[in-house]
Design a protein around this motif. Structure first.
Motif, PDB file in Angstrom:
ATOM      1  N   VAL A   1     -38.211  49.231  45.903  1.00 47.64           N
ATOM      2  CA  VAL A   1     -38.224  48.282  44.673  1.00 47.64           C
ATOM      3  C   VAL A   1     -39.410  47.595  44.255  1.00 47.64           C
ATOM      4  O   VAL A   1     -39.721  46.783  45.024  1.00 47.64           O
ATOM      5  N   ILE A   2     -39.943  47.710  43.419  1.00 46.95           N
ATOM      6  CA  ILE A   2     -41.176  47.098  42.761  1.00 46.95           C
ATOM      7  C   ILE A   2     -40.700  45.816  42.329  1.00 46.95           C
ATOM      8  O   ILE A   2     -39.617  45.622  41.616  1.00 46.95           O
ATOM      9  N   ARG A   3     -41.518  44.663  42.662  1.00 53.17           N
ATOM     10  CA  ARG A   3     -41.043  43.373  42.197  1.00 53.17           C
ATOM     11  C   ARG A   3     -42.525  42.959  41.338  1.00 53.17           C
ATOM     12  O   ARG A   3     -43.632  42.928  41.810  1.00 53.17           O
ATOM     13  N   LEU A   4     -42.064  42.693  40.177  1.00 51.87           N
ATOM     14  CA  LEU A   4     -43.354  42.133  39.201  1.00 51.87           C
ATOM     15  C   LEU A   4     -42.998  40.503  39.245  1.00 51.87           C
ATOM     16  O   LEU A   4     -41.990  39.983  38.763  1.00 51.87           O
ATOM     17  N   PHE A   5     -43.889  39.732  39.529  1.00 56.88           N
ATOM     18  CA  PHE A   5     -43.900  38.310  39.565  1.00 56.88           C
ATOM     19  C   PHE A   5     -44.588  37.839  38.140  1.00 56.88           C
ATOM     20  O   PHE A   5     -45.621  38.184  37.773  1.00 56.88           O
ATOM     21  N   GLY A   6     -44.005  37.009  37.426  1.00 62.26           N
ATOM     22  CA  GLY A   6     -44.490  36.701  36.165  1.00 62.26           C
ATOM     23  C   GLY A   6     -44.293  35.061  35.688  1.00 62.26           C
ATOM     24  O   GLY A   6     -43.236  34.422  36.273  1.00 62.26           O
TER      25      GLY A   6
END
Length: 633
Positions: A21-26
């Motif tokens: 599962v890719i996690r994008l932190f923003g």
């Protein structure tokens, strides 16, 4: 479905139910939006390319691969060093399956080679989705939690410019569609700098013995604080200096707990340190482990991740970009010493308070004015890191937005690695296969080969009048573009049409005039972008815009000037001895011919080196022209 817009700060992947599962932190942007977001994408899968031993073997190769329990095997068309090929795109269930099955695939009778098996999964995602860190991204999906601000027990922080006692929760968001990259200007990021002081009566601090006695903080939004395990001296005297930035804690354990609370409450986008990869954060880790303090510094509540590659340490804090400015300074500034004091003086033009490291325990033990000086010294360290960061970070952020890799990685990459990842992203856009990294034996073989460099004319001794300087602008990048020097345009054939090729002087290597090679195309785009930016700089009257534009053009300049040297770098994926030798050969040829032409116009060269030369004018000067003198020793 809901829509969220955020600035992409960081990326990783986790495993959930045996799937990646890719996690994008923003950093959230928009009306009534604040804080951070973690976007989950479970749709993306890892893949590699398989080159069959023969084009006619594709059916056999597909059959052999299908027995390995892969997700899919798909025939696709790609370019490989100027040659069009039919290859197989092999998709796996999980990134860890690639190293497990790599050798098995290579040993299949129908397989000649595999490509792009060493591109990390999170970087593959950024490239394929067209996402650039620090740019705006729009996603659609659903919120998995209630991203409200949770109020913890108030922490009495005596601060300058901040009274935030809240710890924001990050919004957890499940993506339903593809992420949409959007053009945007660079937003303002919140920096939080920190520095630790250690009680070290035995000399070099030892984390198993010597306690942390102070931690100082500074942000680019006015927050300043020193947390200490010793009470500051009484500064009620009107003529005394204020120590209202100091907060007392009972012991080292509480000091470390306050460190975590401060990071959480200030909620920075970027955490800055000076030698924090190798000293501050590892030391904090060791002391926290000894005292049983959880270091929940990431926006997901995770502890820092410590890694070591060769002789280099790095510390990652999830969702917050940790930058060790010491590495940046060593890479970009050539100084006799790289201490914080010397760098601060060089960049900011000011002296900062300095205490020898082996005397910190003396200042601590003596108390009184000595202790007061130590408090100011500790705060000065954090403030200096913030001010240095404000000057250094713009270049790294622009490189990040060009290269397309996370700022955490970019801030630790050498120039050659930046160019390589820039080219890997371009390869995807052009549907080119990325060359594999060289084997150790190939690296050794390449290191034994030396390329003749630029032409150097020994200086003519004496005092010379009427001196002028001739300089080629971006000589080597210009040669690469004008002569189409690229591994995919190089022709290693005896028979060729001379009219269709550029032939290098001295060694006679041939490069096709058309089509434009992969690397000349990439450099050409960089130089074109830089010319546009410099034109905008001439038109702009806005100091803030000029600062941003200057960082952009400087980032492009650094990339462009790195390309030539990489052709002969032993670990470069696009290594080419023929390209490297041809560039310097043309460079020497152009310089010598220009010097000859200058002599015909009345100039006498007195010194030359690689991309320019000094000459004296021996012809007739116009009346009123002021001569210039240049001493060549």
């Amino acid at each position: 479905m809901q829509t969220k817009k955020f600035v992409l700060l960081d990326i990783d992947y986790v495993t959930r139910n045996q799937e990646p599962v890719i996690r994008l932190f923003g950093k959230l942007l928009g009306e009534n939006e604040e804080g951070h977001i973690i976007v989950l994408d479970k749709s993306f899968k890892p893949y590699i390319y398989v080159i069959p031993s023969d084009p006619h073997c594709i059916p056999d190769c597909t059959h052999e691969l299908s027995e390995l329990k892969l997700i899919s095997v798909e025939k696709v068309s790609r370019n490989d060093m100027g040659e069009h090929k039919e290859v197989l795109k092999v998709t796996f269930k999980h990134p860890r399956d690639i190293p497990k099955l790599r050798e098995k695939i290579l040993n299949l009778p129908s397989v000649e080679e595999i490509r792009e098996h060493d591109i990390p999964f999170y970087r593959r995602y950024l490239i394929d989705k067209g996402l650039f860190p620090l740019n705006l991204v729009e996603v659609e999906g659903k919120i998995l939690n209630s991203p409200q601000t949770s109020r913890k027990t108030p922490v009495k922080l005596v601060t300058k410019g901040s009274d935030n006692n809240q710890t924001p929760k990050s919004c957890i968001f499940q993506m339903e569609n593809h992420p949409k990259p959007m053009d945007s200007s660079l937003p303002e990021f919140k920096f939080l700098s920190f520095d630790i002081e250690v009680y070290n009566p035995r000399g070099m601090p030892q984390s198993d013995l010597d306690p942390i006695i102070m931690i100082s903080f500074s942000s680019n939004q006015g927050f300043q604080k020193v947390i200490s395990t010793k009470n500051p001296p009484d500064s009620s005297d009107p003529n005394g200096s204020s120590l209202d930035f100091v907060e007392l804690v009972a012991d080292e354990k509480e000091l470390l707990e306050k460190f975590v609370e401060t990071v959480q409450s200030e909620n920075p986008d970027i955490i800055l340190g000076y030698n924090s990869d190798s000293f501050d954060l590892p030391y904090i880790r060791d002391r926290a482990a000894k005292l049983g303090v959880p270091l929940k510094l990431g926006i997901d509540g995770s502890p820092p991740k410590f890694t070591r590659t060769g002789f280099t340490n790095s510390t990652m804090i999830k969702g917050r970009i940790h930058i060790d400015l010491y590495f940046n300074i060593r890479r970009y500034m050539h100084l006799a010493r790289h201490t914080l004091e010397h760098v601060y003086l060089e960049l900011c033009g000011e002296m900062k308070l300095d205490i020898p490291g082996d005397e910190i325990h003396i200042y601590w033990d003596e108390g009184g004015s000595k202790l007061e000086t130590l408090f100011h010294y500790s705060l000065d360290d954090a403030v200096a890191v913030t001010r240095i960061g404000e000057r250094m970070i713009p270049l790294s952020t622009e490189l990040t937005r060009i290269v397309g890799q996370p700022l955490f990685d970019v801030s630790r990459m050498a120039s050659g690695r930046l160019v390589e990842w820039y080219l890997i992203r371009k390869s995807f856009q052009y549907q080119n296969l990325v060359p594999n990294k060289p084997s150790p034996s190939e690296v050794t073989q390449r290191e034994d080969v030396h390329v003749v460099g630029g032409y150097v004319k020994e200086p003519v001794k004496g005092l010379h009048a009427n001196v002028v300087y001739f300089d080629f602008r971006s000589l080597y990048p210009s040669i690469i573009i004008s002569k189409n020097i690229s591994p995919d345009s190089f022709i290693d054939k005896q028979e060729f049409n001379r009219d269709d090729c550029y032939v290098s002087p001295e060694n006679g290597y041939n490069f096709q005039k058309e089509p434009v090679g992969f690397i000349p195309s990439a450099i050409g785009q960089i130089l074109q972008d830089r010319v546009k930016i410099k034109s905008l700089m001439k038109e702009s009257r806005d100091d803030c815009q000029l600062h941003i534009l200057n960082a952009q053009q400087e980032a492009l300049k650094r990339l462009a000037n790195t390309f030539y040297g990489l052709y002969n770098h032993s670990t470069f994926r696009w290594y080419s001895l023929q390209c490297s030798q041809s560039i310097t050969a043309w460079g020497r040829d152009f310089l010598k011919k220009t010097m000859d032409d200058a002599e015909k116009q009345g100039f006498k060269p007195v010194y030359a080196d690689t991309d320019g030369f000094f000459a004296t004018y021996v012809g007739t000067m116009d009346e009123g022209t002021k001569p210039t003198e240049y001493q060549v020793r």
